[in-house]
Design an enzyme around this catalytic site. Structure first.
Site, PDB file in Angstrom:
ATOM      1  N   GLU A 121       0.843  -1.195   0.000  1.00 11.77           N
ATOM      2  CA  GLU A 121       0.000   0.000   0.000  1.00 11.77           C
ATOM      3  C   GLU A 121       0.877   1.242   0.000  1.00 11.77           C
ATOM      4  O   GLU A 121       1.988   1.220   0.530  1.00 11.77           O
ATOM      5  CB  GLU A 121      -0.879   0.022   1.267  1.00 11.77           C
ATOM      6  CG  GLU A 121      -1.909  -1.078   1.304  1.00 11.77           C
ATOM      7  CD  GLU A 121      -2.798  -0.994   2.548  1.00 11.77           C
ATOM      8  OE1 GLU A 121      -2.578  -0.115   3.397  1.00 11.77           O
ATOM      9  OE2 GLU A 121      -3.707  -1.828   2.657  1.00 11.77           O
ATOM     10  N   ARG A 132      -2.880   8.882  17.049  1.00 12.13           N
ATOM     11  CA  ARG A 132      -1.927   7.813  17.288  1.00 12.13           C
ATOM     12  C   ARG A 132      -1.645   7.645  18.790  1.00 12.13           C
ATOM     13  O   ARG A 132      -1.428   6.574  19.294  1.00 12.13           O
ATOM     14  CB  ARG A 132      -0.654   8.175  16.525  1.00 12.13           C
ATOM     15  CG  ARG A 132       0.615   7.577  17.005  1.00 12.13           C
ATOM     16  CD  ARG A 132       0.839   6.257  16.344  1.00 12.13           C
ATOM     17  NE  ARG A 132       2.017   5.621  16.841  1.00 12.13           N
ATOM     18  CZ  ARG A 132       3.181   5.572  16.209  1.00 12.13           C
ATOM     19  NH1 ARG A 132       3.316   6.130  15.040  1.00 12.13           N
ATOM     20  NH2 ARG A 132       4.203   4.943  16.742  1.00 12.13           N
ATOM     21  N   GLU A 184      -5.055   7.396   7.660  1.00 11.38           N
ATOM     22  CA  GLU A 184      -4.086   8.492   7.781  1.00 11.38           C
ATOM     23  C   GLU A 184      -4.732   9.787   7.264  1.00 11.38           C
ATOM     24  O   GLU A 184      -5.249   9.816   6.153  1.00 11.38           O
ATOM     25  CB  GLU A 184      -2.855   8.131   6.945  1.00 11.38           C
ATOM     26  CG  GLU A 184      -1.667   9.020   7.148  1.00 11.38           C
ATOM     27  CD  GLU A 184      -0.744   8.576   8.289  1.00 11.38           C
ATOM     28  OE1 GLU A 184      -1.085   7.643   9.038  1.00 11.38           O
ATOM     29  OE2 GLU A 184       0.313   9.203   8.425  1.00 11.38           O
ATOM     30  N   ARG A 201       4.651  -3.847  16.693  1.00  7.44           N
ATOM     31  CA  ARG A 201       5.464  -3.576  15.527  1.00  7.44           C
ATOM     32  C   ARG A 201       6.025  -4.914  15.080  1.00  7.44           C
ATOM     33  O   ARG A 201       7.062  -5.340  15.554  1.00  7.44           O
ATOM     34  CB  ARG A 201       6.595  -2.602  15.904  1.00  7.44           C
ATOM     35  CG  ARG A 201       7.254  -1.900  14.750  1.00  7.44           C
ATOM     36  CD  ARG A 201       8.414  -1.058  15.237  1.00  7.44           C
ATOM     37  NE  ARG A 201       8.024   0.219  15.825  1.00  7.44           N
ATOM     38  CZ  ARG A 201       7.615   1.277  15.133  1.00  7.44           C
ATOM     39  NH1 ARG A 201       7.517   1.204  13.817  1.00  7.44           N
ATOM     40  NH2 ARG A 201       7.309   2.398  15.737  1.00  7.44           N
ATOM     41  N   LYS A 222       2.339   4.565   1.341  1.00  6.80           N
ATOM     42  CA  LYS A 222       2.500   5.064   2.716  1.00  6.80           C
ATOM     43  C   LYS A 222       2.332   6.579   2.705  1.00  6.80           C
ATOM     44  O   LYS A 222       3.088   7.281   2.035  1.00  6.80           O
ATOM     45  CB  LYS A 222       3.871   4.691   3.283  1.00  6.80           C
ATOM     46  CG  LYS A 222       4.037   5.075   4.750  1.00  6.80           C
ATOM     47  CD  LYS A 222       5.391   4.653   5.294  1.00  6.80           C
ATOM     48  CE  LYS A 222       5.452   4.661   6.810  1.00  6.80           C
ATOM     49  NZ  LYS A 222       5.332   5.958   7.426  1.00  6.80           N
ATOM     50  N   LYS A 277       7.579  -1.571   6.447  1.00  4.96           N
ATOM     51  CA  LYS A 277       7.634  -0.306   5.694  1.00  4.96           C
ATOM     52  C   LYS A 277       8.899  -0.239   4.846  1.00  4.96           C
ATOM     53  O   LYS A 277       9.950  -0.762   5.234  1.00  4.96           O
ATOM     54  CB  LYS A 277       7.524   0.885   6.635  1.00  4.96           C
ATOM     55  CG  LYS A 277       8.514   0.917   7.759  1.00  4.96           C
ATOM     56  CD  LYS A 277       8.283   2.147   8.630  1.00  4.96           C
ATOM     57  CE  LYS A 277       9.067   2.039   9.909  1.00  4.96           C
ATOM     58  NZ  LYS A 277       8.940   3.179  10.777  1.00  4.96           N
ATOM     59  N   PHE A 332      -6.963   2.519   5.590  1.00  2.00           N
ATOM     60  CA  PHE A 332      -6.279   1.277   5.212  1.00  2.00           C
ATOM     61  C   PHE A 332      -6.701   0.074   6.051  1.00  2.00           C
ATOM     62  O   PHE A 332      -6.227  -1.028   5.833  1.00  2.00           O
ATOM     63  CB  PHE A 332      -4.759   1.446   5.197  1.00  2.00           C
ATOM     64  CG  PHE A 332      -4.185   2.134   6.412  1.00  2.00           C
ATOM     65  CD1 PHE A 332      -4.069   1.479   7.611  1.00  2.00           C
ATOM     66  CD2 PHE A 332      -3.759   3.452   6.320  1.00  2.00           C
ATOM     67  CE1 PHE A 332      -3.537   2.098   8.715  1.00  2.00           C
ATOM     68  CE2 PHE A 332      -3.219   4.097   7.421  1.00  2.00           C
ATOM     69  CZ  PHE A 332      -3.112   3.418   8.623  1.00  2.00           C
ATOM     70  N   ARG A 381      -1.985   9.645  11.864  1.00  2.00           N
ATOM     71  CA  ARG A 381      -2.767   8.426  12.036  1.00  2.00           C
ATOM     72  C   ARG A 381      -4.095   8.773  12.706  1.00  2.00           C
ATOM     73  O   ARG A 381      -4.132   9.578  13.636  1.00  2.00           O
ATOM     74  CB  ARG A 381      -1.972   7.465  12.942  1.00  2.00           C
ATOM     75  CG  ARG A 381      -2.587   6.096  13.135  1.00  2.00           C
ATOM     76  CD  ARG A 381      -2.174   5.209  12.016  1.00  2.00           C
ATOM     77  NE  ARG A 381      -2.660   3.855  12.136  1.00  2.00           N
ATOM     78  CZ  ARG A 381      -1.874   2.805  12.370  1.00  2.00           C
ATOM     79  NH1 ARG A 381      -0.582   2.972  12.563  1.00  2.00           N
ATOM     80  NH2 ARG A 381      -2.374   1.590  12.396  1.00  2.00           N
TER      81      ARG A 381
HETATM   82  P1  ATP Z   1       7.109   6.983  10.472  1.00  2.00           P
HETATM   83  O1  ATP Z   1       7.974   7.752  11.412  1.00  2.00           O
HETATM   84  O2  ATP Z   1       7.843   6.304   9.377  1.00  2.00           O
HETATM   85  O3  ATP Z   1       5.894   7.711  10.022  1.00  2.00           O
HETATM   86  P2  ATP Z   1       5.878   5.674  12.601  1.00  2.00           P
HETATM   87  O4  ATP Z   1       6.864   5.379  13.678  1.00  2.00           O
HETATM   88  O5  ATP Z   1       4.952   6.804  12.785  1.00  2.00           O
HETATM   89  O6  ATP Z   1       6.648   5.769  11.242  1.00  2.00           O
HETATM   90  P3  ATP Z   1       5.511   3.159  11.527  1.00  2.00           P
HETATM   91  O7  ATP Z   1       5.061   1.949  12.190  1.00  2.00           O
HETATM   92  O8  ATP Z   1       6.947   3.242  11.265  1.00  2.00           O
HETATM   93  O9  ATP Z   1       5.039   4.418  12.352  1.00  2.00           O
HETATM   94  O10 ATP Z   1       4.774   3.335  10.160  1.00  2.00           O
HETATM   95  C1  ATP Z   1       3.449   3.125  10.122  1.00  2.00           C
HETATM   96  C2  ATP Z   1       2.771   4.448  10.065  1.00  2.00           C
HETATM   97  O11 ATP Z   1       2.609   4.819   8.714  1.00  2.00           O
HETATM   98  C3  ATP Z   1       1.411   4.313  10.609  1.00  2.00           C
HETATM   99  O12 ATP Z   1       1.408   4.665  11.975  1.00  2.00           O
HETATM  100  C4  ATP Z   1       0.575   5.248   9.790  1.00  2.00           C
HETATM  101  O13 ATP Z   1       0.452   6.465  10.468  1.00  2.00           O
HETATM  102  C5  ATP Z   1       1.370   5.474   8.533  1.00  2.00           C
HETATM  103  N1  ATP Z   1       0.758   4.932   7.314  1.00  2.00           N
HETATM  104  C6  ATP Z   1       0.609   5.616   6.166  1.00  2.00           C
HETATM  105  N2  ATP Z   1       0.061   4.874   5.209  1.00  2.00           N
HETATM  106  C7  ATP Z   1      -0.184   3.664   5.738  1.00  2.00           C
HETATM  107  C8  ATP Z   1      -0.747   2.461   5.243  1.00  2.00           C
HETATM  108  N3  ATP Z   1      -1.169   2.350   3.979  1.00  2.00           N
HETATM  109  N4  ATP Z   1      -0.853   1.401   6.090  1.00  2.00           N
HETATM  110  C9  ATP Z   1      -0.424   1.503   7.356  1.00  2.00           C
HETATM  111  N5  ATP Z   1       0.127   2.610   7.889  1.00  2.00           N
HETATM  112  C10 ATP Z   1       0.250   3.688   7.090  1.00  2.00           C
END
Ligand code: ATP
Length: 576
Positions: free
Chosen positions: A251, A273, A303, A419, A253, A425, A341, A258
């Site tokens: 998907e 979040r 998101e 996680r 990103k 990712k 998502f 969130r």
């Molecule tokens: P980052 O700092 O890279 O944004 P993070 O620490 O906030 O990461 P991660 O678990 O690394 O969180 O990445 C997942 C985050 O990406 C999710 O919390 C969400 O907010 C965002 N996101 C964006 N698009 C998607 C998607 N298609 N599916 C899931 N999560 C997504």
């Protein structure tokens, strides 16, 4: 203690006082466990909130609306003193709880824990005209019934200024010790806390049913679950190794905020979040959900993106929507859309244990596909990795951050708070050989010189040690800030200054900052490499902690709570 009416508030106040004097995390846990043991039900519920300095679960907006000024007035009124005198004592003591304790001459009190809980809730629920005065009146009534020590903690709870150094993880561990007689059960309890994010409810259940009490929770409307997170890999080929299922789903990103959307008919709530209720910030989104989400009772995951004239706006722009005031104006200035998502709950049934392909299908059926405001995350499903790689490249060309690869296997359930390898990712930065960004908590600063005189020169940053429930320093960052960053961050830091080292922070003598901050503000940092250093305390071994070399500030992460900062476990993984 009368059986009928539960626990006296004075007993809890004594515990809080004892906790205040303890610095070791293990002793804090043991003292808490000793207090919990043998107690049951609502006593556990109410006291868990109070110990964490709140009036309810973290996802409830529990601000009682009192600032220092109002509190000074209330204290003066309740104890028949002049406001000037209250102010003077406050200036000397630096804490309104201590001020109230000093001025309260009452020796006896019959306040029960339940009385205080109910009264504070009543105050929270007062709204409309004259609510400020009514709230103050009710609070004053409570103060008049309290004795010194009780008044101190009631004031601190009301001002959200409890400084016990006790975090949620410590409370969960104390639950494990008190109600299951085995600290090792903390992991299981923590898993349950990711689903039932109301620590009071969870504690109450454990106190009644032991460990079985942890398994009784599922997702319900109105109570957000912790967000599922994604793992990272070093090489793109590692994705293939880690991801299960005969097909791969990828998907786009999106780099926004969130959001977990809870819809119960026309009653809509949005959670961030960090599980804050952000409904009031996005009246536009609430309308879109009403208009375009067809299912009656549903919990959706997605998101929020700032989006104007067909273009995605930056994360920084979106963060300007984080506000209490001028919401209407900013709704126009920075319009948003949401990319969904996931779907976690539908018409009375939890979908957490359903595999991703099934959830995705249900998600597609839940929304009006014609909507430009509520959209579905774009994706590609294929058996061929080359197709996925192409999809990644296309996403980057579109200006997106990267992709999230999702398992399509039978076990591809939704794991709140985890996680794991079900979501992986892959970002542009990784393919360019740059390290993953770290989210660190600002815990101190060093004065600036020359051009930066009067502000900070560098920030001392910490990561989160989840096992020990504390923050450990990891880097000192002084580059990457624009002039505006200095201004904005400086302003934020002013509000969280604290005279002493915060109790949950471990810092080396040679890294003592000029100013300490309460661990609240999270910033994103990139760096060159992780080494061992005698100046830092992250995962310390033989006097040396892990440290980030050549750190560079990227941005403020207002969407993250301090406990969402990068953990020691993740840092160790990154170092490998
Ligand atoms: P980052 O700092 O890279 O944004 P993070 O620490 O906030 O990461 P991660 O678990 O690394 O969180 O990445 C997942 C985050 O990406 C999710 O919390 C969400 O907010 C965002 N996101 C964006 N698009 C998607 C998607 N298609 N599916 C899931 N999560 C997504």
């Amino acid at each position: 203690m009368s059986k009928k009416r539960g626990l006296s508030f004075s007993e809890l106040a004594s515990l809080l006082e004892e906790l205040e004097g303890i610095s070791s995390n293990i002793s804090l846990r043991d003292k808490l466990a000793e207090f919990f043991k043998g107690k049951k039900g609502k006593i556990i519920k109410y006291s868990s909130y109070f110990i964490l300095g709140r009036v309810g679960p973290k996802y409830e907006d529990i601000n009682l609306g009192f600032g220092n000024k109002t509190m000074i007035k209330i204290i003066a009124g309740a104890f028949d003193e002049k406001e000037d005198k209250v102010k003077k004592i406050f200036d000397k003591k630096g804490d309104l709880g201590d001020t109230a304790e000093k001025l309260n001459k009452r020796k006896r009190s019959s306040l029960m824990l339940e009385d205080v809980y109910k009264k504070l809730h009543k105050i929270k629920d007062i709204s409309g005209r004259g609510s400020q005065e009514k709230r103050a009146e009710e609070f004053s009534e409570l103060m008049k019934k309290a004795k010194g020590k009780e008044a101190k903690y009631i004031v601190r709870i009301a001002l959200e200024k409890m400084r016990l150094g006790v975090g949620e993880m410590t409370v969960l561990e104390a639950f494990a010790k008190a109600f299951t007689d085995d600290i090792e059960n903390k992991k299981k309890i923590e898993k349950s806390f990711n689903v039932c994010t109301d620590i009071g409810e969870l504690g109450e259940s454990l106190s009644k049913h032991g460990l079985k009490g942890a398994k009784r929770f599922s997702i319900t409307i109105g109570r957000p679950v912790e967000a599922m997170l994604a793992q990272r890999v070093k090489k793109v080929s590692d994705i293939l190794e880690k991801i299960k299922g005969d097909k791969i789903a990828a998907e786009e990103k999106y780099d926004g905020e969130r959001v977990q959307i809870h819809k119960d008919g026309n009653d809509i709530k949005l959670f961030s979040r960090r599980l804050e209720d952000i409904t009031h910030q996005f009246p536009d989104l609430v309308e879109y959900v009403k208009d375009y989400v067809k299912s009656k009772k549903v919990v959706l995951d997605g998101e929020i993106i700032a989006y104007k004239k067909g273009k995605i706006l930056s994360f920084q722009k979106l963060m300007q929507r984080r506000r209490k005031y001028d919401v209407k104006e900013y709704r126009k200035k920075i319009p948003v859309v949401v990319f969904l998502f996931d779907i976690l709950y539908l018409n009375g049934k939890s979908l957490l244990k359903k595999p991703y392909p099934e959830r995705r299908k249900k998600l597609e059926n839940a929304v009006d596909k014609k909507s430009k405001k509520i959209r579905l995350a774009k994706r590609k499903v294929s058996k061929k990795f080359d197709v996925i790689k192409k999809f990644f490249k296309k996403s980057i060309d579109k200006g997106l951050e990267g992709i999230i690869v999702k398992s399509t296997a039978k076990d591809s359930v939704y794991q709140p708070g985890n996680r794991g390898w079900l979501w992986i990712k892959w970002k542009k930065e990784y393919s360019e050989g740059m390290k993953e960004a770290i989210d660190a908590v600002v815990v101190g600063s060093f004065h600036g010189k020359g051009k930066r005189k009067g502000g900070f020169g560098a920030l001392l940053c910490a990561v989160f040690n989840k096992d020990k429930d504390r923050f450990e320093t990891f880097t000192k960052v002084g580059t990457g800030f624009t002039d505006n960053d200095f201004k904005v961050i400086g302003k934020k830091l002013k509000k969280i200054e604290t005279g002493n080292r915060p109790k949950r922070l471990k810092v080396k003598k040679n890294m003592k900052p000029d100013i300490y901050y309460k661990p609240k503000l999270v910033i994103e940092i990139i760096g060159a490499e992780i080494t061992r250093s005698p100046s830092h305390t992250a995962a310390e071994k033989n006097g040396k902690g892990l440290a980030l070399r050549f750190p560079r500030f990227q941005r403020v992460r207002e969407d993250k709570a301090p406990d969402d900062a990068t953990t020691i476990k993740e840092i160790k993984q990154l170092k490998k």
